[in-house]
Design an enzyme around this catalytic site. Structure first.
Site, mmCIF file in Angstrom:
data_model
loop_
_atom_site.group_PDB
_atom_site.id
_atom_site.type_symbol
_atom_site.label_atom_id
_atom_site.label_comp_id
_atom_site.label_asym_id
_atom_site.label_seq_id
_atom_site.Cartn_x
_atom_site.Cartn_y
_atom_site.Cartn_z
ATOM 1 N N ARG A 234 1.713 3.855 -3.901
ATOM 2 C CA ARG A 234 1.261 2.481 -3.642
ATOM 3 C C ARG A 234 2.307 1.458 -4.070
ATOM 4 O O ARG A 234 2.141 0.274 -3.839
ATOM 5 C CB ARG A 234 -0.077 2.236 -4.352
ATOM 6 C CG ARG A 234 -1.171 3.114 -3.773
ATOM 7 C CD ARG A 234 -2.566 2.747 -4.231
ATOM 8 N NE ARG A 234 -3.495 3.765 -3.753
ATOM 9 C CZ ARG A 234 -4.037 4.710 -4.506
ATOM 10 N NH1 ARG A 234 -3.768 4.742 -5.795
ATOM 11 N NH2 ARG A 234 -4.848 5.607 -4.005
ATOM 12 N N VAL A 235 3.382 1.933 -4.709
ATOM 13 C CA VAL A 235 4.492 1.036 -5.030
ATOM 14 C C VAL A 235 5.500 1.049 -3.884
ATOM 15 O O VAL A 235 6.056 0.029 -3.504
ATOM 16 C CB VAL A 235 5.157 1.453 -6.357
ATOM 17 C CG1 VAL A 235 6.422 0.651 -6.620
ATOM 18 C CG2 VAL A 235 4.177 1.265 -7.506
#
Length: 502
Positions: free
Chosen positions: A366-367
């Site tokens: 999710r980064v």
């Protein structure tokens, strides 16, 4: 008979009375009313605090867990056979702490910070409470620095940033620990302290991890915290908290830390055992209701601090074991919802020889691109699509139907992508090596090389990058500027290399 001077005696008594100071020491004490399985119920500790350290006879310590109306439930941090019913227990007035500091680097310790490697005592100068509130939002900064794993498929498709929490999930024997160990090995020379927390593992497994890290010169910047399968449940429960407490010491000193929890499935089972012995009500799948909070307060302590606090970070790689690939079970879904993405390892791929056995469809960060260098980001753009479409098309080709040229081309590209993304155990790569081979793949330089020759081509390319002056210059540019050199330069070099190789 000697003369007795009564006046002298009376003056001495008066002086003694004047010098007398009333020094009354009060202690909060109780008695053990029940003990067994690493749990003690104590009556009389009216002023005990949650997580307070308790002192039992025979040098045994405990930690307060339950605060009930008529008794206190405590976990024992030592041999419960030394504690008997009726024993007097004292409150220490201190929350449980573990020793921390530089002295632990290169050592194997238990969750109380006691050495387990036979290399002598550790004289730590500092201690930290085992349970602390996670760093607040305003004290953090965004994750923007890559933590290179040295594994092509991860750095390209599921990048990990310093300060991130990335879950490694999959069935047993699919290579979860290997990914974590390779990531630790790849931190050599990158100024990252690594902590490996073994929870409920066999002692032989922990010994193998230690030997592997030692062999690759990684113990110089690593700590192993072990609570093996032979330990009582309370020690397994404490292990990850002890590990992250040691990590926080380095983080607040402005350093980057990588911590691996191997694995949190066994941690949850130990907590369930402990909670049921403490008579906490079981809930879904017999776990107590706060098992989610157990892991969330642990993983929330991973952070990237802002510059005012020194800019240190803790990157967490928790490991979860699934049963028959079921990522929708209770504990897996808990940890998936807490972390910033997951690396899903599929047993089918592992048995087919696709290693690391990463399922690109279910694995996500999710980064994402924020934790990638520009060089890797540029060459990994189409990889996920190539891999996903290949695995989708592969199932149709089993039926032997005629394929058009476009589909054949996609299949060929997919085969090469899958082959190039394979990687041998403990053979980590530098960022420039990853960028170079992925550039060859995504810019069609491998299309005319037979699939069975790709591994030889890759090894020859890495060797050439160490010996050829043109390749060394390109690698240096990628390493220092973190971007790809001009396309013409790259294509010219790769074209010349292919002529030499073929």
């Amino acid at each position: 008979m000697a003369n007795i001077n009564l006046s002298e005696i009376s003056s001495l008594i008066k002086e003694q009375i004047k010098a007398y100071k009333e020094d009354i020491k009060t202690e909060n004490v109780g008695r053990v009313v029940q003990v067994g399985d690493g749990i003690a119920l104590i009556h009389g500790l009216d002023k005990a605090m949650a997580s307070e350290l308790l002192i039992f006879p025979n040098d045994v310590y405990g930690m307060v867990q339950n605060l009930e109306a008529d008794c206190v439930g405590a976990i024992l941090l030592g041999e419960s056979s030394k504690v008997k019913e009726g024993d007097v227990v004292k409150c220490s007035g201190r929350i449980l702490e573990v020793p921390v500091g530089e002295e632990f680097i290169g050592r194997v310790v238990n969750p109380l910070g006691q050495p387990m490697d036979g290399l002598g005592a550790i004289s730590a100068q500092h201690t930290r409470p085992i349970e602390v509130k996670a760093t607040g939002v305003m004290d953090r900064s965004s994750v923007n620095t890559p933590l290179q794993t040295g594994i092509k498929v991860l750095d390209a498709l599921v990048p990990i940033g310093r300060g991130q929490r990335e879950l490694i999930i999959g069935d047993r024997q699919t290579g979860k620990t290997s990914i974590a160990v390779d990531t630790i090995i790849n931190q050599k020379g990158k100024d990252v302290i690594c902590i490996y927390v073994a929870i409920g593992q066999k002692e032989s497994t922990v010994s193998n991890v230690y030997e592997t890290l030692k062999e690759h010169d990684a113990m110089k910047y690593s700590i192993i915290v072990t609570a093996s399968a032979s330990y009582p449940a309370p020690m397994l429960y404490l292990a990850p908290y002890a590990g992250v407490t040691m990590a926080e010491y380095f983080m607040f000193a402005g350093k980057d830390v990588l911590i691996v929890y191997d694995d949190l499935s066994k941690h949850a089972v130990a907590y369930r055992e402990m909670s049921l012995l403490l008579h906490r009500p079981p809930g879904r799948e017999a776990y107590p209701g706060d098992v989610f909070y157990l892991h969330s307060r642990l993983l929330e302590r991973a952070a990237k601090l802002n510059d005012k606090l020194g800019g240190g970070s803790i990157t967490a790689l928790p490991i979860i074991e699934t049963q028959a690939g079921d990522i929708s079970a209770y504990i897996p879904t808990n940890v998936i919802s807490i972390t910033d993405g997951q690396i899903f390892l599929q047993a089918d791929y592992f048995y087919k020889g696709i290693r690391p056995a990463i399922n690109a469809g279910l694995s996500v960060s999710r980064v994402g691109g924020a934790a990638q260098t520009k060089a890797i980001k540029k060459v990994s753009g189409t990889l996920r699509l190539d891999l996903a479409s290949y695995r989708e098309l592969e199932s149709f080709t089993q039926f032997g139907s005629d394929l058009d040229s476009s589909t054949k081309a996609r299949l060929e590209r997919g085969r090469r992508t899958q082959e190039i993304l394979k990687q041998d155990l403990h053979k980590t790569l530098s960022m420039e090596e990853e960028a170079m081979i992925l550039y060859c793949l995504t810019h069609s330089h491998l299309d005319n090389i037979p699939v069975e020759n790709l591994a030889k081509f890759e090894d020859a390319l890495y060797m050439d990058m160490k010996t050829n002056e043109e390749a060394k210059a390109l690698a240096e540019e990628i390493r220092t500027k973190k971007v790809l050199p001009e396309t013409d330069k790259m294509d010219t070099y790769i074209g010349n290399f292919k002529k030499r190789f073929m």
